[in-house]
Each structure stands twice: as C-alpha cells, then as structure tokens.
Design a protein around this motif. Structure first.
Motif, mmCIF file in Angstrom:
data_model
loop_
_atom_site.group_PDB
_atom_site.id
_atom_site.type_symbol
_atom_site.label_atom_id
_atom_site.label_comp_id
_atom_site.label_asym_id
_atom_site.label_seq_id
_atom_site.Cartn_x
_atom_site.Cartn_y
_atom_site.Cartn_z
ATOM 1 N N LEU A 71 4.353 11.169 9.941
ATOM 2 C CA LEU A 71 3.253 10.366 9.412
ATOM 3 C C LEU A 71 3.068 9.086 10.209
ATOM 4 C CD1 LEU A 71 3.661 10.814 5.549
ATOM 5 C CD2 LEU A 71 1.913 11.776 7.028
ATOM 6 N N HIS A 72 4.165 8.539 10.731
ATOM 7 C CA HIS A 72 4.033 7.319 11.536
ATOM 8 C C HIS A 72 3.306 7.614 12.845
ATOM 9 C CE1 HIS A 72 4.821 3.374 13.080
ATOM 10 N NE2 HIS A 72 5.440 3.875 14.143
ATOM 11 N N ARG A 73 3.599 8.750 13.458
ATOM 12 C CA ARG A 73 2.884 9.112 14.688
ATOM 13 C C ARG A 73 1.395 9.276 14.412
ATOM 14 N NH1 ARG A 73 7.493 12.427 15.481
ATOM 15 N NH2 ARG A 73 6.352 14.242 14.662
ATOM 16 N N PRO A 79 -6.060 4.390 13.493
ATOM 17 C CA PRO A 79 -6.141 3.095 12.803
ATOM 18 C C PRO A 79 -7.053 3.128 11.575
ATOM 19 C CG PRO A 79 -7.288 3.022 14.917
ATOM 20 C CD PRO A 79 -6.505 4.281 14.898
ATOM 21 N N GLY A 80 -8.086 3.966 11.594
ATOM 22 C CA GLY A 80 -8.955 4.074 10.428
ATOM 23 C C GLY A 80 -8.200 4.601 9.222
ATOM 24 N N TRP A 81 -7.329 5.567 9.451
ATOM 25 C CA TRP A 81 -6.477 6.113 8.396
ATOM 26 C C TRP A 81 -5.580 5.023 7.815
ATOM 27 C CZ3 TRP A 81 -5.187 9.975 5.204
ATOM 28 C CH2 TRP A 81 -3.870 10.134 4.809
ATOM 29 N N VAL A 82 -5.057 4.191 8.691
ATOM 30 C CA VAL A 82 -4.188 3.097 8.235
ATOM 31 C C VAL A 82 -4.962 2.125 7.356
ATOM 32 C CG1 VAL A 82 -2.776 1.130 8.974
ATOM 33 C CG2 VAL A 82 -2.671 3.303 10.230
ATOM 34 N N ARG A 83 -6.192 1.809 7.737
ATOM 35 C CA ARG A 83 -7.000 0.889 6.932
ATOM 36 C C ARG A 83 -7.275 1.468 5.547
ATOM 37 N NH1 ARG A 83 -9.494 -0.026 12.030
ATOM 38 N NH2 ARG A 83 -11.092 1.561 11.612
ATOM 39 N N VAL A 84 -7.570 2.754 5.489
ATOM 40 C CA VAL A 84 -7.822 3.394 4.191
ATOM 41 C C VAL A 84 -6.566 3.371 3.330
ATOM 42 C CG1 VAL A 84 -8.343 5.591 3.052
ATOM 43 C CG2 VAL A 84 -9.684 4.864 5.042
ATOM 44 N N MET A 85 -5.433 3.699 3.916
ATOM 45 C CA MET A 85 -4.179 3.713 3.165
ATOM 46 C C MET A 85 -3.797 2.316 2.695
ATOM 47 S SD MET A 85 -2.948 6.827 2.789
ATOM 48 C CE MET A 85 -4.659 7.134 2.297
ATOM 49 N N LYS A 86 -4.036 1.317 3.526
ATOM 50 C CA LYS A 86 -3.726 -0.055 3.123
ATOM 51 C C LYS A 86 -4.626 -0.498 1.980
ATOM 52 C CE LYS A 86 -1.700 -2.052 7.316
ATOM 53 N NZ LYS A 86 -1.829 -3.099 8.369
ATOM 54 N N ALA A 87 -5.910 -0.157 2.076
ATOM 55 C CA ALA A 87 -6.835 -0.534 0.997
ATOM 56 C C ALA A 87 -6.432 0.143 -0.307
ATOM 57 C CB ALA A 87 -8.262 -0.139 1.387
ATOM 58 N N TRP A 88 -6.097 1.428 -0.230
ATOM 59 C CA TRP A 88 -5.718 2.156 -1.450
ATOM 60 C C TRP A 88 -4.440 1.572 -2.058
ATOM 61 C CZ3 TRP A 88 -8.095 6.519 -3.740
ATOM 62 C CH2 TRP A 88 -7.379 7.048 -4.824
ATOM 63 N N THR A 89 -3.444 1.310 -1.201
ATOM 64 C CA THR A 89 -2.152 0.860 -1.717
ATOM 65 C C THR A 89 -2.251 -0.534 -2.322
ATOM 66 O OG1 THR A 89 0.214 1.011 -1.193
ATOM 67 C CG2 THR A 89 -1.127 -0.319 0.276
ATOM 68 N N PRO A 148 5.916 -0.721 13.363
ATOM 69 C CA PRO A 148 5.409 -0.458 12.003
ATOM 70 C C PRO A 148 3.935 -0.817 11.873
ATOM 71 C CG PRO A 148 6.729 -2.453 12.023
ATOM 72 C CD PRO A 148 6.893 -1.823 13.383
ATOM 73 N N VAL A 149 3.226 -0.045 11.049
ATOM 74 C CA VAL A 149 1.819 -0.337 10.771
ATOM 75 C C VAL A 149 1.678 -1.154 9.489
ATOM 76 C CG1 VAL A 149 1.035 1.748 11.952
ATOM 77 C CG2 VAL A 149 1.534 1.833 9.501
ATOM 78 N N SER A 204 0.221 7.071 0.239
ATOM 79 C CA SER A 204 -0.049 5.853 1.006
ATOM 80 C C SER A 204 1.236 5.113 1.367
ATOM 81 C CB SER A 204 -0.983 4.931 0.215
ATOM 82 O OG SER A 204 -0.326 4.341 -0.890
ATOM 83 N N ARG A 205 2.229 5.157 0.494
ATOM 84 C CA ARG A 205 3.472 4.434 0.760
ATOM 85 C C ARG A 205 4.260 5.080 1.899
ATOM 86 N NH1 ARG A 205 2.662 -0.095 -0.213
ATOM 87 N NH2 ARG A 205 4.804 -0.703 -0.731
ATOM 88 N N VAL A 206 4.245 6.406 1.942
ATOM 89 C CA VAL A 206 4.945 7.097 3.028
ATOM 90 C C VAL A 206 4.121 7.022 4.309
ATOM 91 C CG1 VAL A 206 6.039 9.256 3.724
ATOM 92 C CG2 VAL A 206 5.939 8.651 1.310
ATOM 93 N N ALA A 207 2.793 7.147 4.186
ATOM 94 C CA ALA A 207 1.922 7.100 5.362
ATOM 95 C C ALA A 207 2.015 5.754 6.074
ATOM 96 C CB ALA A 207 0.480 7.371 4.957
ATOM 97 N N LEU A 208 2.236 4.693 5.318
ATOM 98 C CA LEU A 208 2.342 3.354 5.910
ATOM 99 C C LEU A 208 3.763 3.040 6.380
ATOM 100 C CD1 LEU A 208 0.110 1.355 3.394
ATOM 101 C CD2 LEU A 208 -0.458 2.014 5.745
ATOM 102 N N GLY A 209 4.684 3.963 6.144
ATOM 103 C CA GLY A 209 6.050 3.784 6.638
ATOM 104 C C GLY A 209 6.880 2.779 5.871
#
Length: 262
Positions: A71-73, A79-89, A148-149, A204-209
C-alpha cells in the motif's frame, strides 16, 4: 399423623446458580446468560489477535509488513489517492464521530428515549476507554517507513480510528434501523453506509502507513464486540420491561423510536 408429601417447588433462594442462570423468566436468567455468552464469543477473535500481536507472531508480522509495503508503494505513486485517504481519515476521525454520536444522544433524549441515549453514551465511552487502555497495555509501535506519506502519534494496537468508526457505525445503524422498517431499500442503504464507514476508515489508516493491518482488524473486532455486548444488555432490559424487542439487525435496538407516543 401423615408425613408431609414431597415439595412441589423449590424456593428461589434455594436454587442453584446454574438453575438461576438458565431460568427463562428470571430477570438475570437465560436471556442475559445468552447475551453474555454471545458477547464473549464475539470478543474471542480480538483476544486471540491481541495474543498474537503481543507475542510478535512471525507470520502475522510478515503479513502486516507485506500489506504495508504494497500500500505504501501504491500511495507513493498516486498522490491523489493519498489526498483522498487523508481527507477521509480526518473527516471520520474519533473526534467528529463522537460529536455525531452526541448529536444522536441529544436527539433521542428529546424524543423521550432516555435509556436509548444512555446506551449510545455507554457504547461510545466504554469502547473508547477500552481502546485507549489496550493501546497502553500492548504498546505496539506504528510502522516506520523511509518516505512516509502521513504520520501519527501514539501506540498502534488497536486502531482508534477503526474502533471508533465501528462503534459509531454500529450505534447509528441500530438507532436508525426502525425508520427503515418495511423498506428493504432503506435498510440496505443504512447497512451499506455503515459498512463503508467502517471499511474505508480502516483502509485509510493502513493506506497512509500509520497502522498495521492487524491494528485495524483489532479495532474492528473490539468495536463489534462492544456494540454486540451493550446491544444485548439493552435488549435484555427491554424484554424485562415488557417492551417490544424485534430483531436487532432488522428493527434496531428501539423499534418504538419511530413513534415514541404510540
């Protein structure tokens, strides 16, 4: 003088603990016993997972590491995926979810369902307290990644986000299910929203590492156990009070909430 015949009944004070626990009509009899057993069985998977985490079981650690690395790779390349996951979390973090639960407490209290309001408070408070305590007892470190993201403080097991999402989803689902009575589409929508809230928040918690996959699984299991235990206890009280119970997963925990004056 005739001898007294055999006693036709046994006084409650002379009954064994086992007989009282299996009494269908006793206030602390069969219903509460079955509720306690059901809650215990739901808690067993969490307890087993916690033992494996504390014991640093190699297969679990390797699986966690593999999921986190994959998931980290993906996150590093999207980066768009990271923004969505951060917003959700952030939107569905424990704080906002507790505010939503508090709003439900105020609403049901004003509708006259004070014991239901107490159930919501108890479920959220007990689950949150257990999660915080277990984090300290287990003391598991979060994943350490070279690039880390996202970052998070504190210990890792169980995931507080996953736990509180499960608690909130369970509470909101069981409170609002009565309003979908007779409407399969409405009931499906409520269940879908609850599952998405729990599932995507954990992802989201695992996706963000910031959590291992087993941290999230632990949060889900603990949250489910708490909701099951408090809902079973609430159902037992309702049956003792002579209130309609219905099927919890279909009618919720308070079917009369739709029309409190009926």
């Amino acid at each position: 003088m005739s001898s007294p015949g055999p006693r036709s009944s046994v006084s409650p004070s002379g009954r064994s603990w086992r007989d009282r626990r299996l009494d269908r009509d006793g206030s602390l009899g069969l219903r509460l016993t079955l509720a306690a057993v059901a809650a215990f069985l739901v808690l067993v998977p969490f307890a087993l997972l916690a033992v494996l985490v504390v014991g640093s079981w190699t297969p679990l650690h390797e699986l966690d590491a593999a999921v986190t690395a994959a998931l980290h790779r993906f996150a590093a390349d999207h980066p768009g995926w990271v923004r969505v996951m951060k917003a959700w979390t952030h939107v569905f973090s424990p704080g906002p979810l507790r505010v939503a639960a508090l709003a439900v407490v105020v609403w049901v209290w004003r509708r006259g369902s004070r014991r239901l309001a107490l159930w919501v408070v108890t479920t959220m408070a007990v689950g949150g307290a257990l999660g915080a305590l277990l984090k300290l007892l287990v003391g598991r470190d979060r994943p350490e990644l070279l690039d880390p993201v996202a970052r998070a403080a504190g210990f890792s097991f169980p995931s507080g986000h996953a736990l509180n999402a499960t608690l909130a989803a369970g509470v909101l689902l069981l409170v609002f299910l009565p309003f979908a009575r007779g409407r399969p589409g409405g009931r499906l929508l409520l269940w879908t929203v609850a599952v998405l809230l729990v599932g995507v928040t954990g992802l989201s918690r695992v996706a963000l590492g910031v959590h291992w996959a087993s941290d999230v699984l632990g949060g889900w299991l603990l949250g489910g156990a708490v909701v099951a235990a408090t809902a079973a206890a609430f159902r037992t009280w309702r049956e003792q009070a002579g209130l309609p119970a219905g099927r919890t997963t279909v009618d919720g925990v308070a079917p009369e909430l739709v029309d409190p004056h009926a």
